[in-house]
Write an enzyme that holds these catalytic residues in place. Structure first.
Site, PDB file in Angstrom:
ATOM      1  N   LYS A 164      12.773 137.825  58.654  1.00  0.00           N
ATOM      2  CA  LYS A 164      14.156 137.750  58.979  1.00  0.00           C
ATOM      3  C   LYS A 164      14.990 137.613  57.815  1.00  0.00           C
ATOM      4  O   LYS A 164      14.660 136.585  57.165  1.00  0.00           O
ATOM      5  CB  LYS A 164      14.506 136.996  60.201  1.00  0.00           C
ATOM      6  CG  LYS A 164      13.757 137.576  61.542  1.00  0.00           C
ATOM      7  CD  LYS A 164      14.442 138.956  62.052  1.00  0.00           C
ATOM      8  CE  LYS A 164      13.848 139.084  63.411  1.00  0.00           C
ATOM      9  NZ  LYS A 164      14.526 140.188  63.791  1.00  0.00           N
ATOM     10  N   ASP A 189      14.154 142.307  58.111  1.00  0.00           N
ATOM     11  CA  ASP A 189      15.074 142.752  59.228  1.00  0.00           C
ATOM     12  C   ASP A 189      16.213 141.831  59.236  1.00  0.00           C
ATOM     13  O   ASP A 189      15.957 140.576  59.172  1.00  0.00           O
ATOM     14  CB  ASP A 189      14.261 142.549  60.443  1.00  0.00           C
ATOM     15  CG  ASP A 189      14.922 143.031  61.718  1.00  0.00           C
ATOM     16  OD1 ASP A 189      16.036 143.439  61.763  1.00  0.00           O
ATOM     17  OD2 ASP A 189      14.430 143.045  62.891  1.00  0.00           O
ATOM     18  N   GLU A 214      15.354 146.942  57.938  1.00  0.00           N
ATOM     19  CA  GLU A 214      15.462 147.104  59.183  1.00  0.00           C
ATOM     20  C   GLU A 214      16.910 146.561  59.648  1.00  0.00           C
ATOM     21  O   GLU A 214      17.362 145.545  59.291  1.00  0.00           O
ATOM     22  CB  GLU A 214      14.503 146.575  60.122  1.00  0.00           C
ATOM     23  CG  GLU A 214      14.664 146.752  61.452  1.00  0.00           C
ATOM     24  CD  GLU A 214      13.890 146.064  62.452  1.00  0.00           C
ATOM     25  OE1 GLU A 214      12.675 145.447  61.843  1.00  0.00           O
ATOM     26  OE2 GLU A 214      13.804 145.925  63.633  1.00  0.00           O
ATOM     27  N   ASP A 239      16.976 149.966  64.152  1.00  0.00           N
ATOM     28  CA  ASP A 239      16.636 149.209  65.611  1.00  0.00           C
ATOM     29  C   ASP A 239      17.918 149.155  66.488  1.00  0.00           C
ATOM     30  O   ASP A 239      18.046 150.429  67.314  1.00  0.00           O
ATOM     31  CB  ASP A 239      16.167 147.761  65.397  1.00  0.00           C
ATOM     32  CG  ASP A 239      15.851 147.132  66.333  1.00  0.00           C
ATOM     33  OD1 ASP A 239      15.814 147.579  67.454  1.00  0.00           O
ATOM     34  OD2 ASP A 239      15.399 145.676  66.186  1.00  0.00           O
ATOM     35  N   LYS A 263      11.945 150.541  70.604  1.00  0.00           N
ATOM     36  CA  LYS A 263      11.649 149.857  71.810  1.00  0.00           C
ATOM     37  C   LYS A 263      11.757 150.255  72.980  1.00  0.00           C
ATOM     38  O   LYS A 263      12.839 150.686  73.105  1.00  0.00           O
ATOM     39  CB  LYS A 263      12.632 148.398  71.416  1.00  0.00           C
ATOM     40  CG  LYS A 263      12.391 147.589  70.301  1.00  0.00           C
ATOM     41  CD  LYS A 263      13.296 146.453  70.075  1.00  0.00           C
ATOM     42  CE  LYS A 263      12.735 145.748  68.946  1.00  0.00           C
ATOM     43  NZ  LYS A 263      13.926 144.638  68.314  1.00  0.00           N
TER      44      LYS A 263
HETATM   45  O1  LIG Z   1       7.761 139.639  67.476  1.00  0.00           O
HETATM   46  C1  LIG Z   1       8.583 140.272  68.255  1.00  0.00           C
HETATM   47  O2  LIG Z   1       8.425 140.154  69.290  1.00  0.00           O
HETATM   48  C2  LIG Z   1       9.648 140.737  67.460  1.00  0.00           C
HETATM   49  C3  LIG Z   1      10.603 140.078  66.731  1.00  0.00           C
HETATM   50  C4  LIG Z   1      11.740 140.500  66.455  1.00  0.00           C
HETATM   51  O3  LIG Z   1      12.183 140.898  65.293  1.00  0.00           O
HETATM   52  C5  LIG Z   1      13.014 140.696  67.519  1.00  0.00           C
HETATM   53  C6  LIG Z   1      12.974 139.746  68.495  1.00  0.00           C
HETATM   54  C7  LIG Z   1      13.829 139.808  69.271  1.00  0.00           C
HETATM   55  C8  LIG Z   1      14.855 140.619  69.354  1.00  0.00           C
HETATM   56  C9  LIG Z   1      15.171 141.495  68.427  1.00  0.00           C
HETATM   57  C10 LIG Z   1      13.981 141.542  67.211  1.00  0.00           C
HETATM   58  C11 LIG Z   1      14.298 142.423  66.335  1.00  0.00           C
HETATM   59  O4  LIG Z   1      13.298 143.368  66.021  1.00  0.00           O
HETATM   60  O5  LIG Z   1      15.264 142.729  65.722  1.00  0.00           O
HETATM   61 MG   LIG Z   2      14.976 144.548  64.404  1.00  0.00          MG
END
Ligand SMILES: O=C(O)CCC(=O)c1ccccc1C(=O)O
Ligand SMILES: [Mg+2]
Length: 368
Positions: A164, A189, A214, A239, A263
């Site tokens: 992140k 991300d 991302e 995303d 997702k």
């Molecule tokens: O390990 C995971 O479950 C994903 C981690 C993650 O990046 C994420 C987790 C919660 C909400 C959004 C995100 C995302 O992909 O932005």
């Molecule tokens: Mg994401």
């Protein structure tokens, strides 16, 4: 054919082993909703609503999802025969948006239908892989902590690491990571932390040969992302911006992204996710399955989905023990040499751990 006799919603709260931070929030206690759909024979199918406690990721929350499932979606499913789970989106057509609420119930119907048919969810969706590649997301923290976490995850076998980032916490940490792991399949991300005013800073990330960046810009944008993609060598992956098949189609038409994150919850269910898969496969667009800090139930749905051929990049699908002291499924999801086996038992292929579910359940409501 599935006829739903009753649906039970469970509001659960589970504490993450370690809090997960990104550019917007820190998740410590994960609230989520499980949906159990039962047929006349007493079989159960399970789905999970991945909305968060507050609307930082998208608009939905645990509260809005409960309301929409209870008052609008569950009544559209109970007692009326369904020949196939692919009919569920049609039943929900007169309810705008609320994709995570819809996905949870559609997921429960998929699991139940597969159990009636004696099919694994993976094979019912058209999956072909016996194993999927595991990836892992590393939350925002100080660079030393992030580096140490990455070291651990690489040792555990994960084949792709996502970190992140946000303005002020990006290039320096990437320098450190690349120094230690020059060849690691790595991506970032941003969860919408940047704007086009940050163009120069975003371009500085090109030199780290990242797999992708991302969601750098706004959650509801595909126009600025197209302008940014034209300036960046690194592929953009969207995303938050992609909440349906049509969103993906338009983003690809505009060249707003060159990689797609699916997702199941964000796009409203497995049927829509499969349509997006088919589109990306036709167009040769790399695709992967995202994560939502989910329990084993949504994780099982993700594994089944990621067994489709078009999911050709490791996703954010990690082992149960990366998040939880004890997950809600048996056996737990494990990573072996960087891969996760796709179960071939009926439905999601995991048993729900009802004892653990009782322990973490705050509110339970039955709809008949
Ligand atoms: O390990 C995971 O479950 C994903 C981690 C993650 O990046 C994420 C987790 C919660 C909400 C959004 C995100 C995302 O992909 O932005
Ligand atoms: Mg994401």
């Amino acid at each position: 054919m599935v006829i739903l006799r009753q649906v039970t919603l469970y509001h659960v709260r589970m504490t993450l082993k370690t809090p997960f931070s990104n550019s917007l929030t820190t998740v410590t206690d994960r609230e989520l909703i499980l949906a159990e759909a039962e047929d006349e024979e007493g079989r159960s199918g399970w789905g999970e609503c991945v909305a968060f406690s507050s609307p930082w990721y998208t608009e939905e929350t645990i509260g809005t999802a409960w309301h929409v499932m209870k008052d609008f979606l569950i009544p559209r499913l109970l007692h009326t025969p369904l020949l196939h789970p692919g009919e569920v989106p049609k039943r929900f057509r007169s309810v705008r948006r609320h994709p995570m609420a819809k996905a949870a119930l559609e997921g429960a119907v998929w699991d139940l239908w597969c159990k009636e048919q004696g099919l694994s969810l993976a094979s019912a969706l058209g999956g072909t892989r016996d194993w999927i590649e595991a990836g892992v997301a590393v939350g925002a923290a100080d660079p030393d902590t992030m580096l140490e976490t990455i070291r651990q995850r690489v040792e555990e076998g994960y084949r792709r690491v996502k970190v992140k980032v946000k303005p002020g916490a990006d290039v320096e940490v990437l320098e450190r990571i690349r120094e230690a792991f020059p060849e690691l399949p790595l991506m970032v991300d941003a969860n919408s932390a940047y704007t086009l005013n940050d163009l120069e800073q975003l371009k500085r990330m090109d030199k780290f040969h990242l797999l992708m960046i991302e969601q750098p810009l706004s959650a509801d944008d595909i126009v600025d992302h197209a302008r940014l993609q034209a300036e960046l060598a690194t592929p953009i992956c969207l995303d938050e911006s992609l909440q349906s098949f049509d969103d993906v189609r338009k983003a690809l038409e505009l060249d707003s992204c060159r990689v797609v994150n699916v997702k199941v919850g964000r796009v409203g269910g497995l049927t829509e996710a499969k349509r997006i898969h088919d589109l990306c496969q036709r167009k040769g667009i790399p695709l992967w399955c995202g994560g939502m800090l989910e329990s084993g139930i949504a994780r099982a749905h993700n594994i089944a989905l990621a067994s489709l051929e078009g999911f050709n990049l490791p996703g954010d699908i990690s082992a149960s023990n990366r998040y939880w002291e004890r997950d809600l499924i048996r056996p737990e999801v494990t990573v072996e040499a960087g891969q996760i086996p796709v179960p071939d038992g009926p439905g999601i292929g995991f048993e729900v751990d009802r004892e653990q579910l009782r322990a973490v359940c705050r509110v339970r409501q039955v709809f008949t």
